[in-house]
Design a protein around this motif. Sequence first.
Motif, short mmCIF file in Angstrom:
data_model
loop_
_atom_site.label_atom_id
_atom_site.label_comp_id
_atom_site.label_asym_id
_atom_site.label_seq_id
_atom_site.Cartn_x
_atom_site.Cartn_y
_atom_site.Cartn_z
N LEU A 32 0.85 -1.20 0.00
CA LEU A 32 0.00 0.00 0.00
C LEU A 32 0.88 1.24 0.00
CD1 LEU A 32 -2.62 -1.21 2.64
CD2 LEU A 32 -2.97 -0.96 0.18
N GLN A 33 0.43 2.28 -0.67
CA GLN A 33 1.15 3.56 -0.68
C GLN A 33 0.43 4.55 0.23
OE1 GLN A 33 1.46 4.88 -4.74
NE2 GLN A 33 3.28 3.64 -5.07
N ILE A 34 1.21 5.31 1.01
CA ILE A 34 0.64 6.39 1.82
C ILE A 34 0.56 7.62 0.92
CG2 ILE A 34 0.98 7.85 3.86
CD1 ILE A 34 2.73 5.38 4.94
N VAL A 35 -0.67 8.03 0.55
CA VAL A 35 -0.83 9.14 -0.40
C VAL A 35 -1.29 10.43 0.28
CG1 VAL A 35 -1.16 7.62 -2.39
CG2 VAL A 35 -3.16 8.39 -1.10
N ALA A 36 -1.54 10.36 1.60
CA ALA A 36 -1.82 11.55 2.42
C ALA A 36 -1.59 11.15 3.86
CB ALA A 36 -3.27 12.00 2.24
N ALA A 37 -1.13 12.10 4.67
CA ALA A 37 -0.90 11.81 6.10
C ALA A 37 -0.82 13.10 6.89
CB ALA A 37 0.40 11.03 6.27
N LYS A 38 -1.35 13.05 8.11
CA LYS A 38 -1.17 14.18 9.04
C LYS A 38 -1.40 13.71 10.48
CE LYS A 38 -5.79 15.98 8.02
NZ LYS A 38 -6.47 17.06 7.29
N MET A 39 -0.75 14.43 11.41
CA MET A 39 -1.00 14.18 12.83
C MET A 39 -1.95 15.25 13.32
SD MET A 39 1.66 13.93 16.02
CE MET A 39 2.16 12.25 15.78
N GLN A 75 -4.13 8.75 7.82
CA GLN A 75 -3.54 8.58 6.49
C GLN A 75 -4.55 8.07 5.48
OE1 GLN A 75 -1.88 5.08 7.94
NE2 GLN A 75 -2.28 6.36 9.73
N VAL A 76 -4.29 8.35 4.21
CA VAL A 76 -5.00 7.69 3.12
C VAL A 76 -4.03 6.68 2.52
CG1 VAL A 76 -6.14 7.95 0.89
CG2 VAL A 76 -6.37 9.75 2.63
N LEU A 77 -4.47 5.42 2.46
CA LEU A 77 -3.68 4.35 1.86
C LEU A 77 -4.28 4.02 0.51
CD1 LEU A 77 -3.44 1.96 4.96
CD2 LEU A 77 -1.88 3.82 4.30
N GLU A 78 -3.42 3.80 -0.47
CA GLU A 78 -3.89 3.50 -1.83
C GLU A 78 -3.24 2.23 -2.33
OE1 GLU A 78 -4.61 6.69 -5.01
OE2 GLU A 78 -2.71 5.80 -5.64
N GLY A 79 -4.01 1.41 -3.03
CA GLY A 79 -3.45 0.20 -3.63
C GLY A 79 -4.55 -0.77 -4.02
N GLU A 80 -4.13 -1.88 -4.65
CA GLU A 80 -5.06 -2.93 -5.04
C GLU A 80 -5.78 -3.42 -3.79
OE1 GLU A 80 -5.61 -4.68 -8.00
OE2 GLU A 80 -4.33 -3.35 -9.17
N ASN A 81 -7.10 -3.43 -3.82
CA ASN A 81 -7.86 -4.06 -2.74
C ASN A 81 -7.56 -3.42 -1.37
OD1 ASN A 81 -9.73 -6.04 -2.02
ND2 ASN A 81 -8.15 -7.52 -1.52
N ALA A 82 -7.27 -2.13 -1.36
CA ALA A 82 -6.73 -1.46 -0.16
C ALA A 82 -7.64 -1.59 1.07
CB ALA A 82 -6.48 0.02 -0.46
N ILE A 83 -8.95 -1.54 0.87
CA ILE A 83 -9.87 -1.53 2.01
C ILE A 83 -9.81 -2.87 2.76
CG2 ILE A 83 -12.30 -1.34 2.71
CD1 ILE A 83 -12.61 0.47 0.10
N ALA A 84 -9.98 -3.97 2.05
CA ALA A 84 -9.94 -5.29 2.70
C ALA A 84 -8.53 -5.65 3.14
CB ALA A 84 -10.48 -6.36 1.75
#
Length: 141
Positions: A32-39, A75-84
């Motif tokens: 998975l790629q982290i395409v957004a993140a903040k604390m 964070q927003v995670l992006e990738g194949e089937n990222a939710i499951a």
Amino acid sequence: MAVERTLSIVKPDAVGKNVIGEILARFEKAGLQIVAAKMVKLDEEKAGGFYAEHKERPFFPALVSFMTSGPVVVQVLEGENAIALNRELMGATNPQQAAAGTIRADFAESIDANAVHGSDSAASAEREIAYFFAADEICSR
Ligand code: RTP
Ligand code: MG
């Protein structure tokens, strides 16, 4: 399988244990790629709105109190089937029932302080991502 986005939160217990990096590394190692993140430090309104679906549940006050007890990393995670895939990496809600090697089995203390949040469906992911990030804060690579 489609490329998806999901919302992930490193919860206050895991931030307090100084394992933000270890948790994010698991997402990256799984592809998975982290395409957004903040604390951020959530207040009652922001945390309560996020978990609005649980408003009538007996655990809601404890959930809001826990989620506002310290900073979180969203964070927003992006990738194949990222939710499951993210839900698999997280493990069961109650860490005592979480499979070995999952984030909750390794880092969570209890069902209340359970280290991470992950969107549970495509509809939740869409709502939750928009709840924390403007479109121009998400950087697909
Ligand atoms: P999350 O939303 O945080 O990713 O967790 P989840 O999908 O695995 O679980 P969910 O049913 O959405 O519940 C949200 C959070 O509320 C707390 N909870 N306590 N005492 C209880 O029976 C109970 N059930 C849920 C947990 O901290 C859970 O992460
Ligand atoms: Mg949930």
